[in-house]
Every structure is written in structure tokens, then in C-alpha cells.
Design a protein around this motif. Structure first.
Motif, PDB file in Angstrom:
ATOM      1  N   VAL A   9     -35.915 120.935  69.868  1.00 29.87           N
ATOM      2  CA  VAL A   9     -35.618 120.587  71.254  1.00 29.87           C
ATOM      3  C   VAL A   9     -34.627 119.430  71.274  1.00 29.87           C
ATOM      4  O   VAL A   9     -34.626 118.587  70.384  1.00 29.87           O
ATOM      5  CB  VAL A   9     -36.916 120.218  72.024  1.00 29.87           C
ATOM      6  CG1 VAL A   9     -37.604 119.032  71.419  1.00 29.87           C
ATOM      7  CG2 VAL A   9     -36.639 119.988  73.500  1.00 29.87           C
ATOM      8  N   ALA A  10     -33.784 119.432  72.278  1.00 29.31           N
ATOM      9  CA  ALA A  10     -32.850 118.326  72.469  1.00 29.31           C
ATOM     10  C   ALA A  10     -33.611 117.116  72.999  1.00 29.31           C
ATOM     11  O   ALA A  10     -34.565 117.255  73.764  1.00 29.31           O
ATOM     12  CB  ALA A  10     -31.746 118.734  73.441  1.00 29.31           C
ATOM     13  N   SER A  11     -33.190 115.940  72.600  1.00 28.38           N
ATOM     14  CA  SER A  11     -33.818 114.706  73.041  1.00 28.38           C
ATOM     15  C   SER A  11     -33.755 114.590  74.563  1.00 28.38           C
ATOM     16  O   SER A  11     -32.712 114.814  75.169  1.00 28.38           O
ATOM     17  CB  SER A  11     -33.109 113.506  72.401  1.00 28.38           C
ATOM     18  OG  SER A  11     -33.733 112.312  72.785  1.00 28.38           O
ATOM     19  N   GLY A  12     -34.902 114.273  75.183  1.00 28.44           N
ATOM     20  CA  GLY A  12     -34.959 114.086  76.622  1.00 28.44           C
ATOM     21  C   GLY A  12     -35.009 115.369  77.437  1.00 28.44           C
ATOM     22  O   GLY A  12     -35.079 115.315  78.656  1.00 28.44           O
ATOM     23  N   ASN A  39     -44.250 110.596  70.529  1.00 26.83           N
ATOM     24  CA  ASN A  39     -42.902 110.209  70.958  1.00 26.83           C
ATOM     25  C   ASN A  39     -42.418 110.988  72.167  1.00 26.83           C
ATOM     26  O   ASN A  39     -41.224 111.211  72.331  1.00 26.83           O
ATOM     27  CB  ASN A  39     -41.929 110.412  69.795  1.00 26.83           C
ATOM     28  CG  ASN A  39     -42.297 109.529  68.630  1.00 26.83           C
ATOM     29  OD1 ASN A  39     -42.263 108.313  68.739  1.00 26.83           O
ATOM     30  ND2 ASN A  39     -42.697 110.134  67.527  1.00 26.83           N
ATOM     31  N   GLY A  40     -43.348 111.410  72.996  1.00 25.49           N
ATOM     32  CA  GLY A  40     -42.975 112.171  74.174  1.00 25.49           C
ATOM     33  C   GLY A  40     -44.161 112.358  75.097  1.00 25.49           C
ATOM     34  O   GLY A  40     -45.228 111.791  74.877  1.00 25.49           O
ATOM     35  N   ALA A  41     -43.958 113.176  76.123  1.00 25.51           N
ATOM     36  CA  ALA A  41     -44.994 113.422  77.116  1.00 25.51           C
ATOM     37  C   ALA A  41     -45.200 114.923  77.287  1.00 25.51           C
ATOM     38  O   ALA A  41     -44.287 115.716  77.043  1.00 25.51           O
ATOM     39  CB  ALA A  41     -44.584 112.806  78.451  1.00 25.51           C
ATOM     40  N   PHE A  55     -45.613 121.970  78.683  1.00 22.11           N
ATOM     41  CA  PHE A  55     -44.237 121.586  78.385  1.00 22.11           C
ATOM     42  C   PHE A  55     -44.242 120.238  77.672  1.00 22.11           C
ATOM     43  O   PHE A  55     -45.125 119.416  77.881  1.00 22.11           O
ATOM     44  CB  PHE A  55     -43.424 121.451  79.674  1.00 22.11           C
ATOM     45  CG  PHE A  55     -43.222 122.737  80.409  1.00 22.11           C
ATOM     46  CD1 PHE A  55     -42.049 123.449  80.275  1.00 22.11           C
ATOM     47  CD2 PHE A  55     -44.211 123.239  81.245  1.00 22.11           C
ATOM     48  CE1 PHE A  55     -41.858 124.645  80.951  1.00 22.11           C
ATOM     49  CE2 PHE A  55     -44.032 124.429  81.926  1.00 22.11           C
ATOM     50  CZ  PHE A  55     -42.856 125.134  81.774  1.00 22.11           C
ATOM     51  N   TYR A  56     -43.206 120.011  76.848  1.00 22.36           N
ATOM     52  CA  TYR A  56     -43.031 118.751  76.129  1.00 22.36           C
ATOM     53  C   TYR A  56     -41.666 118.173  76.484  1.00 22.36           C
ATOM     54  O   TYR A  56     -40.683 118.912  76.609  1.00 22.36           O
ATOM     55  CB  TYR A  56     -43.087 118.993  74.616  1.00 22.36           C
ATOM     56  CG  TYR A  56     -42.629 117.818  73.779  1.00 22.36           C
ATOM     57  CD1 TYR A  56     -43.510 116.788  73.451  1.00 22.36           C
ATOM     58  CD2 TYR A  56     -41.318 117.733  73.316  1.00 22.36           C
ATOM     59  CE1 TYR A  56     -43.088 115.716  72.685  1.00 22.36           C
ATOM     60  CE2 TYR A  56     -40.895 116.660  72.550  1.00 22.36           C
ATOM     61  CZ  TYR A  56     -41.787 115.656  72.234  1.00 22.36           C
ATOM     62  OH  TYR A  56     -41.364 114.592  71.483  1.00 22.36           O
ATOM     63  N   GLU A  57     -41.622 116.849  76.625  1.00 17.51           N
ATOM     64  CA  GLU A  57     -40.342 116.140  76.784  1.00 17.51           C
ATOM     65  C   GLU A  57     -40.419 114.859  75.966  1.00 17.51           C
ATOM     66  O   GLU A  57     -41.350 114.063  76.127  1.00 17.51           O
ATOM     67  CB  GLU A  57     -40.068 115.813  78.250  1.00 17.51           C
ATOM     68  CG  GLU A  57     -38.727 115.151  78.457  1.00 17.51           C
ATOM     69  CD  GLU A  57     -38.380 114.918  79.918  1.00 17.51           C
ATOM     70  OE1 GLU A  57     -37.468 114.108  80.171  1.00 17.51           O
ATOM     71  OE2 GLU A  57     -39.005 115.528  80.792  1.00 17.51           O
ATOM     72  N   SER A  58     -39.416 114.665  75.095  1.00 15.67           N
ATOM     73  CA  SER A  58     -39.405 113.467  74.248  1.00 15.67           C
ATOM     74  C   SER A  58     -39.036 112.238  75.063  1.00 15.67           C
ATOM     75  O   SER A  58     -38.489 112.341  76.159  1.00 15.67           O
ATOM     76  CB  SER A  58     -38.415 113.641  73.099  1.00 15.67           C
ATOM     77  OG  SER A  58     -37.090 113.584  73.595  1.00 15.67           O
ATOM     78  N   LYS A  59     -39.318 111.086  74.480  1.00 15.61           N
ATOM     79  CA  LYS A  59     -38.869 109.833  75.082  1.00 15.61           C
ATOM     80  C   LYS A  59     -37.345 109.834  75.079  1.00 15.61           C
ATOM     81  O   LYS A  59     -36.718 110.416  74.188  1.00 15.61           O
ATOM     82  CB  LYS A  59     -39.379 108.643  74.266  1.00 15.61           C
ATOM     83  CG  LYS A  59     -40.872 108.478  74.288  1.00 15.61           C
ATOM     84  CD  LYS A  59     -41.302 107.334  73.374  1.00 15.61           C
ATOM     85  CE  LYS A  59     -42.803 107.206  73.325  1.00 15.61           C
ATOM     86  NZ  LYS A  59     -43.243 106.190  72.359  1.00 15.61           N
ATOM     87  N   ALA A  60     -36.748 109.168  76.049  1.00 15.41           N
ATOM     88  CA  ALA A  60     -35.289 109.106  76.158  1.00 15.41           C
ATOM     89  C   ALA A  60     -34.692 108.526  74.876  1.00 15.41           C
ATOM     90  O   ALA A  60     -35.137 107.489  74.382  1.00 15.41           O
ATOM     91  CB  ALA A  60     -34.880 108.251  77.352  1.00 15.41           C
ATOM     92  N   GLY A  61     -33.725 109.238  74.299  1.00 13.92           N
ATOM     93  CA  GLY A  61     -33.031 108.779  73.115  1.00 13.92           C
ATOM     94  C   GLY A  61     -33.764 108.998  71.802  1.00 13.92           C
ATOM     95  O   GLY A  61     -33.219 108.701  70.738  1.00 13.92           O
ATOM     96  N   ASP A  67     -42.133 115.176  66.035  1.00 11.27           N
ATOM     97  CA  ASP A  67     -43.309 114.897  66.839  1.00 11.27           C
ATOM     98  C   ASP A  67     -44.250 116.076  66.648  1.00 11.27           C
ATOM     99  O   ASP A  67     -43.858 117.110  66.099  1.00 11.27           O
ATOM    100  CB  ASP A  67     -42.934 114.714  68.315  1.00 11.27           C
ATOM    101  CG  ASP A  67     -43.856 113.747  69.042  1.00 11.27           C
ATOM    102  OD1 ASP A  67     -44.929 113.403  68.508  1.00 11.27           O
ATOM    103  OD2 ASP A  67     -43.520 113.338  70.172  1.00 11.27           O
ATOM    104  N   GLU A  68     -45.480 115.918  67.101  1.00 13.54           N
ATOM    105  CA  GLU A  68     -46.463 116.982  66.884  1.00 13.54           C
ATOM    106  C   GLU A  68     -47.488 116.969  68.006  1.00 13.54           C
ATOM    107  O   GLU A  68     -47.868 115.900  68.503  1.00 13.54           O
ATOM    108  CB  GLU A  68     -47.144 116.760  65.536  1.00 13.54           C
ATOM    109  CG  GLU A  68     -48.085 117.868  65.127  1.00 13.54           C
ATOM    110  CD  GLU A  68     -48.594 117.683  63.704  1.00 13.54           C
ATOM    111  OE1 GLU A  68     -47.768 117.747  62.766  1.00 13.54           O
ATOM    112  OE2 GLU A  68     -49.812 117.468  63.552  1.00 13.54           O
TER     113      GLU A  68
END
Length: 155
Positions: A38-41, A72-74, A101-107, A112-113
Motif C-alpha cells: 500500500v502507498a503511504s497515507g 504504524n497506522g489505523a 480498511f488500513y491507512e498508515s500514518k502520514a509519511g 506493519d501487521e
């Protein structure tokens, strides 16, 4: 005449085999491990479970339980309705779904797991561990075999 050692020997064999027998079902229920990029953010759909039984009739709403959240995400859980794809085991069926759904922290870039327990319409619980590779904004999307849109917030 029977030997007094036979019951003791049988008991010793059962006691020795006990851990192996007890581990049998646990091994059969080992967590399924999947990988996503996945792309960051950006948000990516990790899991989508319909409320369809094996005979394609509607069942109770599936349940998703996150047992190990990402570091490192939500995660975002959504419920909705979809029409299943023609290639699904119940083609073109209207179903209620639970999606995660997963979304990483900005930047953030790196790994992550997430581990999630899925209780399906049949009442069976399965565990999935999803390993995420989070790259730059142009990271390759995971090539899903189910044809689902995974790079969007839509169900």
C-alpha cells in the motif's frame, strides 16, 4: 491371563500422545497469512466478508475482531451492501458485508501487521494475519485475485 503391564503401557502411550492429539485441532486452525502493498497515507481494504451461507442464502452479519492492531497506522471498519462478482461462489448475490480498511500514518514507510478474527455466517472463526508493506505514494497496489478494489475506501 493378561499382563498387569498392558493397562499401564496403554496409559503411558495415551499420555505421551496427548499433546500431539491436543495440538491437532490447534494446528488445523493456524492463522492464514496474507501480504499487501500500500502507498503511504492511502487506504487499502484488507478484509471484506459477506453474510452469505454456503448455500448462498443470507445469514447473520459476519463479525470482525482485531486481535493485534497495526503499530504504524489505523484501521477503519465499515458495514455495507454489495452485489457479489460473477466469479464469486454465489454470483451476483446481494449481500451485507463487514469490511476492514488500513491507512498508515502520514509519511510512514516500512512494514506493519494486523491480525483479525473473522466469525462467518456459519459461526466458524478464522484468524488472518495481514503483513503490510507500506511504500511511497506510488507504491504498487496488491494484485488481488478476487478482483476487488483495494485502493479505495469504497466497499
Amino acid at each position: 491371563m493378561t499382563s498387569p503391564f498392558r493397562p499401564t503401557l496403554a496409559l503411558a502411550v495415551l499420555m505421551a500422545a496427548g499433546p500431539v492429539l491436543a495440538a491437532g485441532p490447534a494446528l488445523a486452525q493456524a492463522a492464514k497469512v496474507r501480504e499487501h502493498s500500500v502507498a503511504s497515507g492511502k487506504q487499502v481494504r484488507l478484509v471484506m466478508v459477506p453474510n452469505l451461507k454456503k448455500d448462498c442464502s443470507l445469514g447473520p452479519q459476519p463479525e470482525l475482531k482485531v486481535t493485534s492492531p497495526p503499530k504504524n497506522g489505523a484501521l477503519i471498519q465499515r458495514a455495507g451492501k454489495v452485489k457479489t462478482p460473477a466469479t464469486y461462489r454465489c454470483p451476483n448475490a446481494d449481500a451485507n458485508v463487514q469490511a476492514l480498511f488500513y491507512e498508515s500514518k502520514a509519511g510512514f514507510t516500512g512494514t506493519d501487521e494486523v491480525t483479525v478474527e473473522i466469525k462467518g455466517t456459519d459461526g466458524n472463526v478464522s484468524t488472518q494475519t495481514i503483513k503490510l508493506t507500506v511504500g511511497g505514494k506510488d507504491a504498487p497496489k496488491d494484485g488481488a485475485k478476487d478482483g476487488a478494489k483495494k485502493d479505495t475506501t469504497d466497499l
